[in-house]
Design a protein around this motif. Structure first.
Motif, PDB file in Angstrom:
ATOM      1  N   LYS A 165       0.833  -1.196   0.000  1.00  0.00           N
ATOM      2  CA  LYS A 165       0.000   0.000   0.000  1.00  0.00           C
ATOM      3  C   LYS A 165       0.871   1.249   0.000  1.00  0.00           C
ATOM      4  CE  LYS A 165      -3.888   2.096   2.499  1.00  0.00           C
ATOM      5  NZ  LYS A 165      -3.265   3.374   2.863  1.00  0.00           N
ATOM      6  N   GLU A 190       1.359   4.050  -3.057  1.00  0.00           N
ATOM      7  CA  GLU A 190       1.129   5.467  -2.802  1.00  0.00           C
ATOM      8  C   GLU A 190       2.369   6.289  -3.145  1.00  0.00           C
ATOM      9  OE1 GLU A 190      -0.410   6.175   1.081  1.00  0.00           O
ATOM     10  OE2 GLU A 190      -2.253   5.032   0.729  1.00  0.00           O
ATOM     11  N   GLU A 235      -5.584  -7.035  -4.397  1.00  0.00           N
ATOM     12  CA  GLU A 235      -5.861  -6.747  -2.991  1.00  0.00           C
ATOM     13  C   GLU A 235      -5.199  -7.762  -2.053  1.00  0.00           C
ATOM     14  OE1 GLU A 235      -8.081  -7.074  -5.353  1.00  0.00           O
ATOM     15  OE2 GLU A 235      -8.954  -5.077  -5.608  1.00  0.00           O
ATOM     16  N   LYS A 294       0.272  -8.073  -0.118  1.00  0.00           N
ATOM     17  CA  LYS A 294       0.568  -7.236   1.035  1.00  0.00           C
ATOM     18  C   LYS A 294       1.954  -6.601   0.957  1.00  0.00           C
ATOM     19  CE  LYS A 294      -3.362  -8.455   2.695  1.00  0.00           C
ATOM     20  NZ  LYS A 294      -4.506  -7.518   2.491  1.00  0.00           N
ATOM     21  N   PRO A 297      -3.728   6.434  -3.466  1.00  0.00           N
ATOM     22  CA  PRO A 297      -4.467   5.200  -3.735  1.00  0.00           C
ATOM     23  C   PRO A 297      -5.430   5.304  -4.906  1.00  0.00           C
ATOM     24  CG  PRO A 297      -5.292   6.270  -1.744  1.00  0.00           C
ATOM     25  CD  PRO A 297      -4.043   6.986  -2.142  1.00  0.00           C
ATOM     26  N   LYS A 307      -5.450   2.800  -7.994  1.00  0.00           N
ATOM     27  CA  LYS A 307      -6.652   2.010  -8.288  1.00  0.00           C
ATOM     28  C   LYS A 307      -7.044   2.157  -9.754  1.00  0.00           C
ATOM     29  CE  LYS A 307     -11.464   1.384  -6.826  1.00  0.00           C
ATOM     30  NZ  LYS A 307     -12.534   1.861  -5.918  1.00  0.00           N
TER      31      LYS A 307
END
Length: 218
Positions: free
Chosen positions: A60, A64, A94, A97, A70, A74
């Motif tokens: 994540k 970014e 998704e 990680k 995000p 996306k």
């Protein structure tokens, strides 16, 4: 075809690149269009981000940092997901990680070449990362992947504890930059023709056919 040696297709790729997974599927379709062609596919390393820590980075945060937020990430990955679906790839972004440093994955692919198992190894790594969300910096994940690909997992386990072929992989990545590769997948056909990006199967098939038709006798 009249020549005795196969057309060699060198694929420069990174296992954390979704377009490389799409490119693999499109190359497979291209080869199905050329059932009478003799082709040998070889995989070579590239790193989309060689600055990633050895243990990887929170995905994540990575997205970014890379895309500025995000929402932009996306938007980009929605397009990739839709393109992948057309190639029967069920991207599960998704589930991912961690953004991995892929140096060890590339070592596995390099070792698989000696056993003529590169395709199986690359396929396993793509599926692990993009469909299962596996951590490609985890030694056990890599060793298990090697075993499923048909490679000596005990030897792989031992080698991963060393620096075997790290410099060689890094040198291959450097050479890719030297010849002008700025994005992947990048296909070099018969050492003479280049196809940049995950082009259509028809484009790849046409390039392979052209390489066959213009190959000098041996």
């Amino acid at each position: 075809m009249s020549t005795t040696s196969p057309i060699v297709i060198d694929v420069i790729s990174d296992v954390m690149c979704p377009w490389c997974f799409i490119g693999k599927r499109r190359l497979e379709k291209a080869l199905m269009m050329l059932p009478d062609s003799s082709v040998k596919v070889q995989w070579h390393p590239y790193q989309l981000d060689a600055t990633l820590p050895k243990d990887g980075k929170d995905r994540k945060q990575y997205l970014e940092d890379k895309f500025g937020g995000p929402e932009r990430a996306k938007e980009i990955y929605t397009h990739v997901r839709n393109t992948g679906a057309a190639e029967n790839i069920d991207f599960q972004f998704e589930a991912i990680k961690k953004a991995p440093n892929t140096i060890n994955s590339h070592r596995l692919i390099r070792w698989a070449r000696s056993e003529d198992m590169q395709d199986a190894m690359v396929e396993e790594l793509f599926k692990l990362y993009f469909i299962e969300g596996a951590d490609l910096t985890d030694k056990k994940v890599l060793v298990d992947a090697a075993e499923r690909a048909g490679i000596n997992s005990k030897l792989v386990s031992d080698l991963l504890d060393t620096d075997q072929d790290v410099q060689e992989v890094e040198a291959d990545v450097f050479r890719a930059h030297e010849i002008g590769v700025t994005g992947v997948p990048f296909f070099i056909i018969d050492g003479r023709f280049a196809v940049a990006g995950a082009e259509t199967p028809e484009t790849l098939a046409a390039a392979i056919r052209h390489a066959e038709e213009t190959k000098t006798g041996e």
